[in-house]
Design an enzyme around this catalytic site. Structure first.
Site, PDB file in Angstrom:
ATOM      1  N   GLU A  43       3.924   0.028  15.598  1.00 50.34           N
ATOM      2  CA  GLU A  43       3.508   0.601  14.305  1.00 50.34           C
ATOM      3  C   GLU A  43       2.353   1.551  14.525  1.00 50.34           C
ATOM      4  O   GLU A  43       1.378   1.185  15.182  1.00 50.34           O
ATOM      5  CB  GLU A  43       2.995  -0.499  13.352  1.00 50.34           C
ATOM      6  CG  GLU A  43       4.004  -1.089  12.408  1.00 50.34           C
ATOM      7  CD  GLU A  43       3.319  -1.867  11.263  1.00 50.34           C
ATOM      8  OE1 GLU A  43       2.246  -1.441  10.793  1.00 50.34           O
ATOM      9  OE2 GLU A  43       3.876  -2.882  10.851  1.00 50.34           O
ATOM     10  N   ASP A  46       0.817  -1.222   0.000  1.00 50.54           N
ATOM     11  CA  ASP A  46       0.000   0.000   0.000  1.00 50.54           C
ATOM     12  C   ASP A  46       0.852   1.275   0.000  1.00 50.54           C
ATOM     13  O   ASP A  46       0.327   2.375   0.070  1.00 50.54           O
ATOM     14  CB  ASP A  46      -1.035   0.018   1.147  1.00 50.54           C
ATOM     15  CG  ASP A  46      -0.430  -0.092   2.531  1.00 50.54           C
ATOM     16  OD1 ASP A  46       0.814  -0.104   2.645  1.00 50.54           O
ATOM     17  OD2 ASP A  46      -1.198  -0.164   3.504  1.00 50.54           O
ATOM     18  N   TRP A  47       2.178   1.117  -0.103  1.00 46.05           N
ATOM     19  CA  TRP A  47       3.052   2.285  -0.284  1.00 46.05           C
ATOM     20  C   TRP A  47       4.032   2.069  -1.421  1.00 46.05           C
ATOM     21  O   TRP A  47       4.969   2.830  -1.587  1.00 46.05           O
ATOM     22  CB  TRP A  47       3.841   2.597   0.998  1.00 46.05           C
ATOM     23  CG  TRP A  47       4.247   1.367   1.761  1.00 46.05           C
ATOM     24  CD1 TRP A  47       3.719   0.939   2.946  1.00 46.05           C
ATOM     25  CD2 TRP A  47       5.228   0.378   1.391  1.00 46.05           C
ATOM     26  NE1 TRP A  47       4.306  -0.249   3.329  1.00 46.05           N
ATOM     27  CE2 TRP A  47       5.234  -0.624   2.397  1.00 46.05           C
ATOM     28  CE3 TRP A  47       6.100   0.234   0.304  1.00 46.05           C
ATOM     29  CZ2 TRP A  47       6.075  -1.735   2.366  1.00 46.05           C
ATOM     30  CZ3 TRP A  47       6.934  -0.893   0.259  1.00 46.05           C
ATOM     31  CH2 TRP A  47       6.914  -1.855   1.274  1.00 46.05           C
ATOM     32  N   GLU A  92       2.125  -9.200  11.520  1.00 43.67           N
ATOM     33  CA  GLU A  92       0.658  -9.154  11.564  1.00 43.67           C
ATOM     34  C   GLU A  92      -0.053 -10.455  11.217  1.00 43.67           C
ATOM     35  O   GLU A  92      -1.256 -10.458  10.983  1.00 43.67           O
ATOM     36  CB  GLU A  92       0.129  -7.999  10.687  1.00 43.67           C
ATOM     37  CG  GLU A  92       0.596  -6.639  11.192  1.00 43.67           C
ATOM     38  CD  GLU A  92       0.038  -5.427  10.410  1.00 43.67           C
ATOM     39  OE1 GLU A  92      -0.548  -5.632   9.335  1.00 43.67           O
ATOM     40  OE2 GLU A  92       0.197  -4.300  10.891  1.00 43.67           O
TER      41      GLU A  92
END
Length: 858
Positions: free
Chosen positions: A533, A168-169, A436
């Site tokens: 995070e 997503d970046w 995650e």
């Protein structure tokens, strides 16, 4: 070495060119002028064909030695990206399927005087798809990334940099190539493959010792005996061991006790801001009966690390903090992602610039995130030198993974190789199994029916516990291991490694993102044990965007702006967050509007992460309703992989965003932090210093309309305790406004700092009493700067005619950084230093300089 020029061709032979090794297909095509910069405009999508093709690297080489004189000859690849068949002289040596592994092929019987080497690659995209198709028993989600990422599917089925299939970046560039060193090794008798050392402090004997591990390949059919001498001159420590090496591959472990007298004078390795990063030169000499000796030069570092998880008085749950050399350390820093989609473009200078910028912003730690790569040796060398602690993830992120035999075998080799390669670095303080993935199962990200859950939990335990953890414990007892992040630590272990809620604030670490709540409101943040995070997006500066775009792209709503945003609704979320406190730009000039928007996203991001980080820092010494004792703040993220909106504080190329300048202050070793609760202003003194200090708290209130303070207050004799956060000031806002006559919430702002003896001083901090869009009395200031040179730095003398919020100095694409930026300017004059990273001049700086403050946004 077989570095240098290779021949490179695609599947049907229609494209043939020169390719550098180490390197990849994309950079080779770019270097030869066959494609544009892959980062330019929409090229990530235009150049998909490159990753879908199968490329072959080949070259001939003359053997520089007489083959008959050597018992064993290997062809060694430090890194192959990723799926390939390796041939020499048309003989298949083997296959590779793991980018993170080291491959060594025995070519003793195949090597000639002149040799032809071939590395035939298979498209990573088609390989991953095929692996996923073959896994028939049950699906392993996620199948594909969200459409907004414009990525490729099934990244979890290939042991390759996960974010190279998009994130997503970041863009999708599933590279092919020989991304690390490749060489021929020839030896007789025995050969040293890995050499590592870890330090221990033996409490009972009050003595340091070193564990030295050497992994050998012994060619002879008989065991080889000999002597190993370890010498650390500065510590007057020398020890000789007699050893016996068995045929085949095996390891020997030596325990060196540091000279008792010198043990007390050993200088430990400390994190940035807590002491020196001393290392001792050490020579290890192997003299074996077969006659030839190996001499190994290395640096020995002495430091201990403990991850403390124990009950806290007045609270449920357990603590979660790092103790270095028996001293609890508040972890300050960020998260590291790959510095480029093409690893061969990441040079030592790239790494030095980014890591030095982290250290310069008072960071003492980075988390190497599990969706990228295990970084190159130089990365960890620089961290050792700068005192940057590393939380090292293994490369698994945001997905479930297969556990069939071939896959596990490949992973086991990868983990064992990486731990052996990296464990000597004192900077690495933690191994973490994944990013995650515990949370993904616990929160059911992939909508798995409850009945099927057990299968995935079993796979999870199989991969991270029975395989990865077992290898780590066998290879390295010198530092802690956790299975995931976020995790509840020991509580997760108790619940069978997947806890019900890995985001529980009473245990372990948390990740937290919230883009819709007002980020100035500290009550939305979790009072967690450890924030590993958290973050907000912003746009990189115009000079960075300009390099990869054209004129029609320069608007917030252009196709380009939408294309570069890989996070669903990211651009709107930034807008919304800005709207809470700032007026949105209304300029009729589209480029001015775009630049104003970029500036506001950076101001917003900096202010949001400042608020959240300060909340974590002032929570370190208190427990409120059972929550607190926060001992770490690692915001997402430090660096950028390309020129695009992201959570980073350093732009692609290393330029500091306003957030990074703010980080320099909000991570300062001594800092006053303010927050408001039910109409009362509290100021805490936060300190990472090792001794208590008696200081003066200066509070100065300004009206927006004047550079003359409305009122000042000096509170003397304030004790700020070592390594803690204590309340040092409390007053109701109404009383404060009463005291400073003519002030309202909308017309005034509070600034404050701590001052002590001998030049000890905190940065100046501020507290806004209202949104800046409601501020009354703000005037359009005339900002000006004169530039002069002083030795190898440049002095910017700033002047203003009125209070200027968020003053930003920008010198375009001139590389370097300022001493401060994005500040609230409350004095007529301020001096800012510019540290250039490349030669420049007063003229160039003057020509490139733009000064912006909040009132310039129209």
């Amino acid at each position: 070495s077989l570095r240098g020029s290779w021949r490179l061709g695609n599947g049907n032979g229609s494209v043939v060119l020169r390719g550098e090794v180490p390197g990849c297909v994309h950079t080779a095509l770019h270097r030869q002028g066959l494609i544009q910069d892959p980062y330019y405009r929409f090229n990530d999508v235009m150049y998909r064909w490159i990753s879908l093709d199968n490329w072959t690297y080949s070259r001939t080489f003359k053997t520089p030695f007489d083959v008959r004189k050597w018992q064993k000859v290997n062809l060694v690849f430090e890194g192959v990206d990723t799926v390939a068949q390796i041939l020499i002289n048309n003989i298949t040596l083997g296959r590779t399927d793991n980018m993170f592994n080291r491959y060594s092929f025995d070519i003793t019987s195949a090597i000639k005087e002149v040799n032809f080497v071939e590395v035939r690659f298979l498209s990573a995209i088609s390989y991953a798809a095929e692996q996923s198709r073959c896994h028939k028993a049950y699906s392993i989600p996620p199948a594909c990334p969200p459409p907004v990422q414009k990525g490729e599917c099934h990244a979890n089925f290939i042991r390759k940099e996960q974010c190279s299939f998009s994130w997503d970046w970041g863009p999708s560039f599933p590279t092919q190539g020989i991304w690390k060193d490749v060489r021929i090794e020839a030896y007789n008798h025995y050969h040293l493959i890995y050499f590592s050392l870890t330090s221990f402090f033996v409490k009972s004997a009050q003595q340091w010792s070193l564990e030295i591990e050497s992994v050998f390949d012994v060619v002879s059919s008989e065991p080889i005996a000999g002597l190993v001498t370890v010498n650390i001159p500065k510590l007057q420590t020398q020890q000789t061991f007699s050893v016996k090496l068995q045929p085949g591959e095996g390891s020997i472990v030596l325990l060196v006790n540091i000279n008792k007298v010198r043990s007390s004078t050993v200088e430990a390795w400390w994190p940035n801001g807590h002491g020196k990063q001393t290392g001792y030169n050490m020579t290890t000499t192997f003299i074996m009966e077969a006659g030839y000796q190996i001499e190994k030069f290395s640096k020995a570092y002495f430091r201990t690390v403990e991850l403390v998880q124990e009950p806290i008085p007045g609270s449920l749950g357990l603590s979660f903090y790092f103790s270095i050399n028996s001293r609890p350390i508040f972890i300050k820093g960020s998260n590291w992602i790959p510095a480029d989609s093409f690893q061969d473009r990441v040079t030592y200078d790239t790494l030095w610039l980014l890591l030095k910028s982290a250290a310069d912003a008072n960071m003492n730690a980075l988390r190497v995130w599990g969706g990228g790569v295990y970084e190159q040796d130089e990365f960890y060398d620089i961290c050792d030198e700068l005192g940057i602690m590393i939380w090292q993830d293994f490369m698994f992120a945001c997905a479930l993974y297969p556990t069939d035999q071939n896959y596990l075998e490949s992973v086991r080799a990868e983990i064992s190789h990486q731990v052996r390669r990296l464990k000597s670095h004192p900077s690495i303080i933690l191994w973490s199994g994944n990013n995650e993935n515990e949370a993904a199962i616990a929160s059911n990200w992939f909508s798995i029916p409850y009945a099927d859950r057990e299968v995935y939990i079993k796979d999870y335990v199989m991969l991270y516990v029975k395989n990865i953890r077992e290898i780590v414990l066998a290879e390295d007892r010198s530092r802690p291991f956790i299975a995931s992040s976020p995790t509840n630590g020991l509580e997760s272990v108790k619940e069978g490694w997947v806890s019900q809620n890995p985001y529980d604030t009473h245990y372990g670490d948390t990740h937290f993102y919230d883009y819709s709540s007002d980020c100035w409101n500290w009550t939305v943040y979790p009072k967690t044990r450890f924030a590993s995070e958290y973050g907000f997006q912003s746009w990189p500066s115009f000079s960075t965007i300009k390099k990869v775009s054209s004129t029609e792209d320069w608007s917030y709503t252009s196709n380009f702006s939408l294309h570069r945003q890989h996070h669903e609704n990211g651009n709107d979320q930034m807008f919304q967050q800005i709207g809470h406190h700032f007026k949105l730009p209304q300029s009729t000039d589209p480029v001015k509007k775009f630049k104003d928007m970029i500036y506001l996203t950076q101001v917003m991001q900096a202010q949001c992460i400042k608020t959240e980080t300060e909340f974590y820092r002032f929570s370190q010494s208190e427990i409120i309703k059972g929550e607190g004792h926060t001992m770490g703040a690692l915001y997402w993220q430090l660096n950028d992989i390309w020129q695009a909106p992201s959570w980073a504080s350093l732009e692609y190329g290393g330029k500091w965003k306003l957030l990074h300048y703010f980080a320099q202050n909000f991570f300062a070793p001594l800092l006053p932090v303010a927050y408001e609760d039910k109409g009362v202003l509290y100021i805490y003194g936060v300190s990472d210093l090792h001794v208590d200090h008696k200081l003066t708290l200066r509070v100065v209130v300004y009206a927006w309309s004047s550079l003359e303070p409305v009122c000042t207050l000096a509170k003397d004799g304030v004790t700020v305790k070592a390594q803690s956060a204590v309340p040092i000031y409390k007053e109701s806002i109404n009383d404060l406004l009463e005291r400073c006559r003519n002030c309202t919430r909308k017309s005034c702002v509070i600034t404050f700092c701590l001052v002590g003896e001998g030049g000890l001083q905190s940065p100046m901090n501020h507290h806004f009493l209202s949104s800046l869009k409601d501020a009354v009395g703000l005037q359009k200031s005339q900002l000006s700067a004169s530039v002069s040179q002083q030795d190898d730095v440049y002095i910017f003398a700033l002047q203003t005619t009125a209070i200027a919020p968020f003053v930003s100095l920008d010198v375009g694409s001139i590389k370097g950084r300022f001493s401060d930026n994005g500040f609230l300017m409350t004095e007529k004059k301020k001096v800012i230093v510019f540290y250039p990273w490349e030669p420049t001049s007063v003229e160039e700086l003057e020509k490139s300089l733009t000064l912006t403050s909040l009132v310039d946004v129209v």
